[in-house]
Design an enzyme around this catalytic site. Structure first.
Site, PDB file in Angstrom:
ATOM      1  N   LYS A 286      42.680  49.932  48.361  1.00  0.00           N
ATOM      2  CA  LYS A 286      42.493  51.255  47.794  1.00  0.00           C
ATOM      3  C   LYS A 286      41.108  51.814  48.135  1.00  0.00           C
ATOM      4  CE  LYS A 286      42.031  51.532  43.404  1.00  0.00           C
ATOM      5  NZ  LYS A 286      41.914  51.737  41.965  1.00  0.00           N
TER       6      LYS A 286
ATOM      7  N   LYS B 174      29.899  44.959  37.952  1.00  0.00           N
ATOM      8  CA  LYS B 174      30.029  46.204  37.198  1.00  0.00           C
ATOM      9  C   LYS B 174      28.664  46.734  36.768  1.00  0.00           C
ATOM     10  CE  LYS B 174      34.467  47.296  36.617  1.00  0.00           C
ATOM     11  NZ  LYS B 174      35.074  47.768  37.829  1.00  0.00           N
TER      12      LYS B 174
ATOM     13  N   LYS C 104      41.343  44.493  55.660  1.00  0.00           N
ATOM     14  CA  LYS C 104      42.656  44.536  55.026  1.00  0.00           C
ATOM     15  C   LYS C 104      42.910  45.880  54.353  1.00  0.00           C
ATOM     16  CE  LYS C 104      41.516  42.652  50.588  1.00  0.00           C
ATOM     17  NZ  LYS C 104      41.717  41.914  49.444  1.00  0.00           N
TER      18      LYS C 104
END
Ligand code: TRP
Length: 330
Positions: free
Chosen positions: A198, A112, A195
């Site tokens: 999103k 992050k 895979k």
């Protein structure tokens, strides 16, 4: 023995086939044999400063999607994290025994810091404390986690052990990861590569309408077709067969495999078949979703009952924690 299972659910991003076959379908089964707590992690969502105008609608939509997919409020405790203030209080107490160094070393935190350097807030740093409290406040014995959450669960076990050791108690069990084994299936994307995810932008969502869903499948990457009998499958074609084997009858899969082997396969028909069979899986969920999302009263009832059950369990643990740490009433 019944396990106590806790699982937090992210409040953003619609559910896709990868979520369904990777975890959700197993959650639905898990409810039968365990005491499950499923909650929408809306406090965790604050660590990235979501738009306040969207927070509630996101939570509502995700909740409706999980209910539509089969999470059952009669069997499990389904709640919204921010409806349980005991979690926030215990998070404050827990943080006194969590060290900045160990939080700074967490992979998700470092990630992050790289991705949102302008917003490295304290909530982000203490994300693992909050997650540990989500789990420990119900004395969970099992937590279903994907690879990206394993480190958080490891920290949870460490915090549990530490608390028990510091105060010489055996309050918290160390939660193990709930392993779905071969039941957990990785669904490939339809873009011929990795895979479904999103961030990859290659998802078939459970609430996709028929037309756009068909269109996505028809646009799936293929190849030039088998040049000679029994040629090996290219990656994009293998991916399509993987998806087909999840949604289609085994005879149908065999039929297309044979057609590939003797070079008579037509990718247009192949994809049409896959799209129709995906729709057989997703349509009932989408229809239930459309019912549930309109039914304000039902949703209100679900979260109210969920919050009551979750708070009862959380309040018990919090009272023990407060007592152990030395708080007493006058
Ligand atoms: N961090 C988890 C995720 O991003 C969500 C989560 C929050 C969670 N609290 C939890 C998962 C407790 C399991 C148990 O997916």
């Amino acid at each position: 023995m019944r396990d106590i299972v806790v699982s937090g659910i992210r409040s953003t991003g619609n559910l896709h086939l990868g979520n369904y076959y990777g975890a959700l379908r197993n959650f639905v089964k898990m409810q039968e044999e365990n005491d499950c707590f499923f909650f929408i992690a809306d406090l965790h969502a604050l660590t990235t400063h979501p738009d306040p105008a969207q927070l509630h609608d996101n939570v509502k939509s995700i909740l409706a999607q999980y209910l539509a997919a089969g999470l059952d409020p009669e069997k499990s405790t389904i709640f919204i994290q921010s409806d349980v203030p005991e979690i926030s209080e215990m998070y404050l107490l827990m943080n006194m025994h969590v060290y900045i160094g160990e939080l700074e070393r967490t992979a998700s935190f470092k990630d992050k810091v790289r991705k949102q350097p302008e917003n490295v807030n304290a909530g982000l740093l203490t994300y693992p404390s909050l997650m540990a409290v989500d789990i420990l406040i119900h004395k969970a014995t099992k937590v279903p986690v994907g690879k990206d959450q394993e480190q958080h669960l490891e920290l949870t076990r460490r915090f549990a052990r530490r608390f028990n050791n510091i105060y010489g108690v055996e309050l918290f069990p160390e939660p193990a990861s709930y392993n779905f084994g071969s039941e957990s299936i990785k669904v490939p994307g339809l873009d011929g590569s990795g895979k479904m995810g999103k961030s990859e932008g290659n998802c078939i969502y459970l609430i996709d309408e028929d037309k756009p869903l068909r269109k996505k499948v028809m646009k799936a990457v293929t190849d030039e077709g088998p040049k000679e009998p029994n040629s090996p499958l290219s990656q994009p074609i293998e991916n399509l067969f993987t998806v087909m084997s999840l949604v289609s009858e085994p005879e149908v899969v065999e039929q297309y495999k044979a057609a590939y082997a003797d070079c008579s396969i037509r990718y247009g028909d192949f994809k049409k078949q896959i799209a129709e069979d995906i729709l057989k899986v997703t349509t009932p969920m989408r229809e239930r979703y459309n019912e549930i999302i309109k039914d304000e009263e039902y949703m209100r009832k679900v979260v109210k009952i969920g919050a009551e059950k979750a708070r009862e369990s959380a309040a018990k643990t919090l009272a023990e924690v407060r007592k152990i740490m030395g708080f007493k009433s006058f």
